[in-house]
Design a protein around this motif. Structure first.
Motif, PDB file in Angstrom:
ATOM      1  N   VAL A   1      41.520   0.708  17.995  1.00 24.21           N
ATOM      2  CA  VAL A   1      40.913  -0.613  17.806  1.00 24.21           C
ATOM      3  C   VAL A   1      39.472  -0.692  18.306  1.00 24.21           C
ATOM      4  N   LYS A   2      39.072   0.301  19.087  1.00 20.75           N
ATOM      5  CA  LYS A   2      37.741   0.212  19.694  1.00 20.75           C
ATOM      6  C   LYS A   2      37.144   1.618  19.800  1.00 20.75           C
ATOM      7  N   PRO A   3      35.979   1.847  19.205  1.00 22.72           N
ATOM      8  CA  PRO A   3      35.414   3.208  19.259  1.00 22.72           C
ATOM      9  C   PRO A   3      34.761   3.495  20.609  1.00 22.72           C
ATOM     10  N   VAL A   4      35.507   4.079  21.518  1.00 22.68           N
ATOM     11  CA  VAL A   4      34.915   4.418  22.825  1.00 22.68           C
ATOM     12  C   VAL A   4      34.965   5.926  23.032  1.00 22.68           C
ATOM     13  N   LYS A   5      34.029   6.418  23.846  1.00 20.14           N
ATOM     14  CA  LYS A   5      33.964   7.847  24.116  1.00 20.14           C
ATOM     15  C   LYS A   5      34.963   8.232  25.203  1.00 20.14           C
ATOM     16  N   ASN A   6      35.108   7.356  26.182  1.00 22.58           N
ATOM     17  CA  ASN A   6      36.038   7.656  27.273  1.00 22.58           C
ATOM     18  C   ASN A   6      36.592   6.364  27.872  1.00 22.58           C
ATOM     19  N   LEU A   7      37.620   6.500  28.708  1.00 28.60           N
ATOM     20  CA  LEU A   7      38.307   5.315  29.249  1.00 28.60           C
ATOM     21  C   LEU A   7      37.392   4.454  30.117  1.00 28.60           C
ATOM     22  N   CYS A   8      36.497   5.116  30.844  1.00 24.57           N
ATOM     23  CA  CYS A   8      35.681   4.362  31.798  1.00 24.57           C
ATOM     24  C   CYS A   8      34.548   3.577  31.132  1.00 24.57           C
ATOM     25  N   GLU A   9      34.433   3.704  29.822  1.00 29.48           N
ATOM     26  CA  GLU A   9      33.448   2.896  29.117  1.00 29.48           C
ATOM     27  C   GLU A   9      33.951   1.451  29.013  1.00 29.48           C
ATOM     28  N   ILE A  10      35.262   1.278  29.211  1.00 30.44           N
ATOM     29  CA  ILE A  10      35.867  -0.047  29.032  1.00 30.44           C
ATOM     30  C   ILE A  10      35.713  -0.875  30.310  1.00 30.44           C
TER      31      ILE A  10
END
Ligand code: GLA
Length: 387
Positions: A239-248
């Motif tokens: 649902v969300k294009p992120v590179k890694n978990l800590c970007e959230i």
């Protein structure tokens, strides 16, 4: 004094004088645990104790390793460096030399004597200390000191990942190699950008508490946690294009939480997101001299590692509980990989003796053996001491 003794020992082992002396520290992480491999921020610092190496260059292709900590001596040939179980501790330096060779850096034969003050298996990075130590030796003796320090750090991590087979992140090698006296390092593990922070603890000190429970089976659990985080990332990426978990950001995570059906996977992700936010807050607190809030963040971090990430265990939880019950302690948490090893406590300077006098017997009563305590200053990263 220590160096003089080691010079004598070198002569006993190799029958000649050593030419160079190097030192590499251990590390603690103030906060930001199990998020280096999730692209998060960590906040470690180097200790003022670590690992010495005495070195003499040889005129052939042999590298000989001896240690004052282990009986085992290992002799190898630079043309044939490979992992051998029987070589035990010497696989770490062998691995780093191999990575440097493979990258095209110069290496020649050496006689090396290693001597470490970091308790093994205590989570204070004795292996990273040894790895970066050898990287800096190879750099200074055979490459005119021209290899970038962060490159040495990365090659040391590569040795641990590929030669030793432990899938660690970059924090330990970075803290050891880039440490600076009296500073902690705020490291962005995604970009390797970093900033030094003065560690102004005012009327507090950090006490290192060793549970003396050796980290057992931690490699498989460590890799299991990494795999769970990868699963979480896959779910979020739908649902969300992120590179890694800590970007959230924590606010965003509250929305994403409903995507998870597996409670464990959700909890691992939640820890990563919130722990990352805590690191940045802790950095601010140290800058502003708000040690009370800094301590509170340490406690929150431990609780998250206990309840959401599940990497603490009875010994670490007991020592942290006992520490928090003692007068003058305003924060405590496990440090490093967990599953045993060390915790740190933020303790008022004038209460350190009474703190130890209280925590030691209480822990011993509940666990059945004694913990150890260390007071360390913040030391320099790996460096050449002599010649
Ligand atoms: C070990 C690893 C590090 C880091 C910590 C947990 O020390 O070597 O890369 O993941 O655990 O924060």
């Amino acid at each position: 004094m220590e160096v003089l003794k080691l010079e004598k020992k070198f002569k006993e082992v190799y029958g000649c004088d050593s030419e160079y002396v190097f030192h590499s520290p251990g590390r603690i992480n103030l906060i930001g645990e199990h998020i280096d491999y999730n692209g998060g921020f960590v906040f470690p610092c180097a200790l003022d104790f670590g690992t010495y190496a005495m070195v003499k260059i040889r005129d052939d292709n042999k590298v000989n390793f001896a240690s004052t900590n282990f009986e085992l001596k290992v002799n190898c040939d630079l043309n044939d460096l490979h992992y051998e179980k029987k070589d035990d501790w010497a696989n770490y330096p062998k691995g780093v030399i191999k990575m440097m060779q493979d990258k095209g850096y110069g290496v020649k034969g050496m006689d090396i004597l290693i001597s470490g003050n970091i308790p093994n298996g205590a989570g204070l990075s004795s292996s990273a200390s040894l790895e970066v130590l050898v990287g800096v030796i190879v750099n200074n003796l055979f490459n005119d000191g021209k290899i970038d320090r962060v490159e040495i750090v990365k090659l040391s991590q590569k040795a641990e990942n590929e030669f030793i087979g432990v899938n660690c992140g970059i924090m330990d090698q970075f803290a050891v190699g880039m440490g600076k006296k009296d500073k902690a390092i705020l490291l962005n593990c995604e970009t390797c950008e970093y900033d030094y922070a003065d560690v102004k603890l005012l009327d507090y000190s950090i006490v290192i508490m060793n549970t003396n429970k050796r980290r057992a089976l931690n490699e498989s659990k460590y890799n299991e946690r990494r795999a769970e985080c990868e699963k979480a990332l896959e779910i979020i990426r739908k649902v969300k294009p992120v590179k890694n978990l800590c970007e959230i950001k924590p606010e965003e995570f509250d929305e994403l939480e409903k995507l998870f059906t597996d409670e464990n996977v959700k909890n691992r992700a939640k820890h990563s997101v919130y722990e990352n936010a805590r690191v940045l807050k802790a950095f601010e607190c140290l800058n502003n001299g708000d040690l009370t809030e800094f301590g509170r963040l340490l406690i929150e971090s431990h609780n998250s590692l206990k309840n959401l990430y599940e990497v603490t265990g009875k010994e670490l939880d007991t020592i942290v509980e006992e520490a928090l019950l003692a007068d003058g302690c305003d924060g405590a948490r496990m440090t490093g990989a967990g599953f045993g090893g060390c915790a740190i406590a933020l303790v008022k300077k004038d209460k350190i003796d009474s703190f130890i006098d209280k925590v030691k017997p209480n822990y011993t009563k509940r666990i059945g053996y004694e913990p150890s305590f260390y007071l360390s200053g913040i030391g320099e990263g790996t460096h050449q001491v002599k010649r």
